[in-house]
Design an enzyme around this catalytic site. Structure first.
Site, PDB file in Angstrom:
ATOM      1  CE  LYS A  88      -2.514   3.471   1.709  1.00 40.81           C
ATOM      2  NZ  LYS A  88      -2.038   4.664   2.361  1.00 40.81           N
ATOM      3  CB  SER A 136       0.685   7.510  13.863  1.00 40.75           C
ATOM      4  OG  SER A 136      -0.303   7.182  13.082  1.00 40.75           O
ATOM      5  CD  GLU A 154       9.679   1.098  13.136  1.00 42.95           C
ATOM      6  OE1 GLU A 154       9.765   2.479  13.176  1.00 42.95           O
ATOM      7  OE2 GLU A 154      10.230   0.266  12.245  1.00 42.95           O
ATOM      8  CB  CYS A 209      10.801   5.168  13.948  1.00 44.92           C
ATOM      9  SG  CYS A 209      12.306   4.332  13.263  1.00 44.92           S
TER      10      CYS A 209
END
Length: 498
Positions: free
Chosen positions: A150, A206, A229, A266
């Site tokens: 996606k 998120s 994650e 991250c």
């Protein structure tokens, strides 16, 4: 590329992936490995065009993107060797044993097999390494699964072009049509997540978005594994000994880690615990002032950063070490420099509701603690799971308790460095307890392949019906753990020193 894959195309995409899964399961490791190398070569050959597209869509610097593309190519090659090695299959053979300790034992053979079509939700902040051809895709392909990606709306043209390059390379190397496909749009992504032919999903993004998708995966009539994650603030702890030994180095490293790629990583250190009176303000402010402004990935992320930054700056007890800057251009894009603030640990306790949430961008909070504070207790008091915990120490510092606590709170424990920059290497762990990830595991390193296989045992199977890794002639040449007849009579001997 369209903004939304039409609903009537999704069924055809899922069916193509299912057909590819059946074919991939029969393809030998050498062919799969060669296909991964071909994909690596293909994106390397197209590096100039791909990097130019990525620069225009994300605002990330050319040097950063070229390094990221190289990382992606290397990761594909690493997984090619993992496929050939075959240890991830964990092939186990228990020979039939009429004298087994618990009664006659049948012939039992177990191996890890591909799960089937995998849906990968690409990330915005790593347009190569965690996107169409990134780590989740590479691990799923290496395990023998087709992948439906996606695409992230932050880099649609790059996603489309990368998918074209990689799919052509995979098919040109002998993998079936449908091994790698691309869809676009939030509705298409959630519809595909619900599709019964999809057998696992991965996500980088998120906490809010990941939780929604994880709940969808769990609520299916046939729940599937969802490897998300999500959020991480990556706390750092600096002892007084470390400050005395290398204060300037720590200040410079902190600013470089927070400011790199506009803090859109991250693994950015969101909180740094320091002894009160650390004296780093001037060095941190000076280093921060040297950082040039950097465009954020897109207007939505810039808007979120501005809002979060204002919340933090407006919290009682927060002291500004370096204010940084935020500029919005005519297209709504945000341009930023690092913001560094400090707060006493007592004020952090009061302002938990505002301060502890992740700030996605170049901002970090220095937490000043009194002498004698137990860092391990603070880690447990303030934080849930994280991707990383970092410890800066000097010889003689007693940090054993902190390290033990860190290993329970994070997937990676670092010493005397900074968490940004994740090495693509077999032993890497990029994951951690909730909310760092939803289901554990790692999205970097060769252990990432374990997320996309499932164990299957064959009992008293005719030789011709066994998968190649479990056959006595071992045509794929993979490692096999064999338990011979009679072994059970000696179990426990090793524990007794026998």
């Amino acid at each position: 590329m369209t903004k939304q894959t039409p609903a009537d195309r999704l069924e055809a995409i899922a069916s193509a992936a299912d057909e590819a899964a059946r074919a991939l399961a029969r393809i030998d490791p050498a062919t799969r490995a060669a296909a991964l190398v071909a994909a690596s070569d293909a994106i390397t050959a197209e590096a100039d065009d791909l990097v130019a597209l990525a620069m225009s869509e994300t605002g990330l610097a050319e040097a950063r993107l070229r390094g990221e593309l190289k990382r992606t190519a290397v990761q594909l090659r690493l997984f090619a060797d993992t496929v050939v090695d075959g240890a991830y299959l964990d092939a186990r053979i228990d020979r039939a044993d009429p004298d087994f300790a618990l009664g006659p034992r049948p012939d039992v053979r177990r191996v890890n097999e591909p799960v089937g079509p995998v849906l990968n939700f690409a990330a915005s902040n790593f347009p190569f390494a965690f996107s169409v051809a990134g780590g989740d895709t590479a691990a799923a392909l290496a395990a023998g699964n087709p992948v439906i990606v996606k695409a992230h709306p932050g880099h649609p043209l790059l996603s489309e072009r990368t998918a074209e390059v990689v799919a052509a390379a995979l098919e040109g190397a002998g993998l079936p049509s449908g091994t790698l496909q691309l869809i676009a749009g939030q509705d298409a992504g959630t519809a595909m997540l619900r599709h019964p032919l999809v057998k696992a999903a991965s996500f980088t993004g998120s906490v809010r978005g990941g939780r929604v998708l994880a709940d969808i995966a769990a609520a299916r009539p046939d729940p599937i594994p969802f490897y998300g994650e999500l959020g991480s603030v990556n706390p750092v702890f600096v002892t007084a000994g470390a400050l005395a030994a290398r204060a300037g180095e720590i200040a410079a490293g902190l600013v470089a880690s927070v400011g790199g790629s506009a803090g859109q990583l991250c693994t950015k250190p969101g909180f740094v615990f320091l002894p009160a009176g650390h004296g780093l303000d001037d060095a941190i402010a000076a280093a921060s002032a040297e950082v040039e402004e950097h465009r954020m990935l897109n207007p939505r992320i810039a808007e979120g950063y501005v809002r979060r930054r204002e919340e933090i700056l407006g919290t009682a007890g927060v002291r500004v070490v370096h204010a940084g800057s935020v500029r919005t251009d005519e297209g709504g894009q945000g341009w930023v420099t690092p913001t560094i603030v400090a707060v006493a640990v007592a004020d952090l306790r009061v302002g938990l509701g505002t301060l502890l949430d992740e700030c996605f961008g170049p901002l970090t909070v220095l937490v000043e603690v009194p002498d004698g504070t137990d860092f391990a207790e603070l880690l447990g008091e303030f934080f849930e799971g994280n991707l990383t915990v970092t410890v800066h120490r000097a010889d003689g510092d007693d940090v054993a308790g902190l390290v033990r606590a860190a290993a329970r709170h994070a997937g990676r424990v670092l010493f005397d460095g900074w968490p940004t920059g994740v090495a693509v290497t077999p032993a890497m762990q990029h994951g951690g307890p909730w909310p760092a990830t939803t289901s554990g595991g790692t999205s970097v390193g060769t252990a990432a392949i374990a997320r996309f296989v499932q164990g299957v045992a064959y009992q008293n199977a005719p030789a011709e019906l066994l998968p190649p890794p479990l056959r006595d002639d071992n045509p794929w040449g993979v490692p096999q753990r064999i338990a011979p007849a009679g072994e059970s009579s000696e179990w426990g001997g090793r524990a007794a020193g026998g």
